[in-house]
Structures are given as C-alpha cells and as structure tokens.
Design an enzyme around this catalytic site. Structure first.
Site, short mmCIF file in Angstrom:
data_model
loop_
_atom_site.label_atom_id
_atom_site.label_comp_id
_atom_site.label_asym_id
_atom_site.label_seq_id
_atom_site.Cartn_x
_atom_site.Cartn_y
_atom_site.Cartn_z
N CYS A 61 83.77 2.96 94.62
CA CYS A 61 82.38 3.26 94.32
C CYS A 61 82.10 3.35 92.82
CB CYS A 61 81.97 4.58 94.99
SG CYS A 61 82.04 4.52 96.80
N ALA A 62 83.12 3.51 92.00
CA ALA A 62 82.93 3.52 90.55
C ALA A 62 82.81 2.12 89.98
CB ALA A 62 84.09 4.26 89.87
#
Length: 381
Positions: free
Chosen positions: A169-170
């Site tokens: 998700c980063a």
C-alpha cells in the site's frame, strides 16, 4: 481487457518549448518535480458491500461468533468496491495459475487505458516519457507490467523502468518519490510516467476463514491510477518536496503476503495500528526538523486510506483536524482500500484545493509492509 486503440502524432509536443530547449533549461536550475492531476481508472464490476458481507458470513458456517465478526467487517466503513470480474467468479476458486494469468491480462489492459488518459491530461505523448515507474503488488509476472506497458503504450525502448512489487500500500507514495529522484538524477529528463494498478479481488481465498483474510475480503478493491511527474515548474500541479522513508524495527510480521498452492493470502495483524502509532512520532519529528516553522502542520493531507483505525492513528499522532481526512475516508468508503492506488485517488479528489487554496502546503503519506512509511512534503504549484 485490451486498451482502446489510439494513434497519436509523434511530433506533438507541449506548446512553448522544444524538447531540447526544455532539457537545456533543466540543466540550469534545481529540479522541481510537478505532479499532474492523476487519472483514476476503475474496472467495470461494482461490488455492493452488503452482498460481499453476506457471502463472507455465510462462509463461517454457523460459527457462534459470526455476528461479532460481521460487525468487525462492517467497521471497515466500505460501502462499495470495483472488481475486474463479477462477484460470483471471484468467489469461485480457480487456482493460482488462472488467477495470475487473469491478473496480468487485466492489469496491463487497465493500466494502459488509464496511462493513455494520464498522458492526455498532462499534454504529453508517449515519446515525451523518459522514465516509467509502476507499482503493482497483487500479482506476479516476468516480464512485469512495466515491460508490457512500454510495448502497449509505444514508449521509447530506452525508457528507464522502475517496477515496484513489494511496497504494498505504500507503493503509490514510493512511486512518486522515485519519479522525483529520477528527474533529479538525470538532468536531461523531463517527464516520468507513474502508474499504480492493483487487483486484490483476484487474490481472494474463499476457504481461508481467518479474521485477517475475512477483513481483507471486506476491505480491498481493484483500481488503477496514473500521472505524469514533470521537471517543469511552469506547469500547474502538486509540487513535490522532501521525502522521508521509515521502516519500523521488529514489524516484519505485521503485514505480509503468505503464498501457498492456492495462491496469495494477505495477512494483516491487528498490531498494524500500533505500528502506525509508534511510527507517527518519528514522522512528526522529521516534519518539525525539516521546516522553517517548528510548529508547521499540513494544510492539506493526501493520506493512504489503510482503514479507519490507521487514519485515526495518523490524525491523533500528528494532531491533525479530522477535516483533512475527508477525501481519504471518501475513497475508502467508495472504492475500498486500493493499495498503492489509494494515495493517487485521494490526490485526484484533493485537486480542487489547488485553485481554492493555491498557497497551501501539505503532506502525502502511505503505509505498507515492513511496516514501511513513505511521506512527501508538498505544495500546490
């Protein structure tokens, strides 16, 4: 899902300067990376959250904790999501081989179509792109989505490629930071195409009844986003400033992909929220020590959606107003957690503030496995 065909003149250039003039100009000044408004591409199938939760709770087969588990799933606040295939096909287990082939097919198609729209939005052609950064963690392919996009979009064969597969998700924030670094490292570069595409629906495991798997099934959604990052401060857009990365010690097991013969299983422990709580003070210290104003606080916030508790932890840790999370919470509610795509979707939703608050300074932040935090200071240009 093949991208629509489009023929574009290779001689087209943004008005005002030739490619050589823009490159020569770039050598004489510090690079200021400007992000064009992201374009978000959504697959066709809408998943109503109530239908998804009905399916998930039926899988519990009379578990006495079913009602309590459903309340946990409802607390994700998600109302709908998108998927590349219908719900009845998602829940039918077809094995890793078929799901992975579907992933590559749909990821390339959706990414190519979205990227073409992003090039149009940035007034660029494929020939203008010097580097390509692609974030995609929900499938595996060799060659990767990035290589397929070079061919599908007609990018130059000399384009620099940075595939990002393990930032989770980063990945969206990480991709923007890498694009800015590429421009700074190559004085002749003018434009970097950034693409994030995630199809977590193809990793759904109907027979995995762990709480982590059930929450993932209720939380994640398919989506794509693309944007162009340019070394041209005459453009309007989001000006990227200093970037910060932080890997929280002793947190490697809090957010992981587990792989078996059935495919990918995404395991997120409840302790992830505690990891964010532990990380935010370090983020706050970085913000204070890298600002002329030690009391600096973001006037706008492009936050990864994560989940309600993740955003709560960031809000409380930075002392931010809840108002700054309005677009992130809307993204989560309408699309679910779209992993690396999320920050780009939130940025697109935030864009109107460029005209209503043109002098505002803010922060873009994403969280991923590791537990990793990527933050970028930003302002409107």
């Amino acid at each position: 899902m093949a991208p629509r065909s489009r023929v574009r003149a290779a001689t087209h250039r943004p008005a005002g300067r030739s490619r050589r003039e823009r490159r020569d100009r770039g050598r004489a000044r510090e690079v200021v990376p400007i992000v064009s408004r992201p374009v978000v591409g959504l697959p066709p199938h809408v998943l109503d959250q109530n239908e998804v939760l009905d399916h998930l709770t039926r899988r519990l087969r009379g578990n006495p904790k079913t009602a309590a588990i459903r309340r946990v799933l409802e607390n994700t606040t998600v109302r709908s999501r998108r998927a590349v295939i219908p719900l009845d096909e998602i829940v039918a287990h077809t094995g890793l081989n078929k799901r992975n082939r579907l992933h590559l097919e749909h990821a390339v198609g959706l990414a190519a179509s979205t990227a073409l729209d992003a090039l149009d939005a940035a007034n660029c052609t494929a020939n203008d792109i010097d580097a390509l950064v692609v974030a995609n963690c929900t499938g595996h392919a060799l060659p990767g989505v990035d290589a397929h996009l070079v061919n599908t979009l007609g990018l130059r064969p000399t384009v620099r490629r940075t595939p990002i597969a393990q930032m989770g998700c980063a990945g969206g924030a990480y991709a923007l930071a890498r694009a800015a670094q590429d421009l700074a490292a190559h004085p002749d570069a003018t434009h970097v195409l950034v693409v994030a595409v995630e199809l977590p629906s193809l990793s759904y495991q109907a027979d995995d009844l762990t709480i982590s798997s059930l929450v993932s099934g209720a939380l994640f959604g398919d989506a794509c986003a693309a944007t162009v990052v340019s070394a041209d401060d005459t453009r309007s857009g989001l000006r990227l400033g200093a970037a910060w990365e932080y890997l929280l010690p002793a947190s490697l097991d809090d957010m992981v992909y587990r792989v078996d013969e059935a495919g990918f299983h995404f395991d997120t422990l409840p302790s992830v929220t505690d990891c964010i709580v532990k990380t935010v003070p370090h983020l706050a210290t970085w913000l204070r020590t890298n600002s002329a104003d030690p009391q600096w606080a973001p006037q706008f916030l492009v936050s990864h959606t994560g989940g309600p508790k993740i955003m709560d932890a960031l809000r409380d840790g930075l002392g931010c107003s809840e108002e700054l999370f309005a677009f992130s919470r809307a993204s989560l509610r309408e699309l679910g957690n779209t992993a690396s795509v999320a920050v780009l979707d939130v940025l697109a939703r935030t864009w109107h503030q460029a005209s209503t608050h043109p002098a505002a300074t803010g922060l873009l932040v994403g969280f991923g496995p590791g537990v990793t935090t990527v933050a970028i200071r930003a302002s409107w240009n």
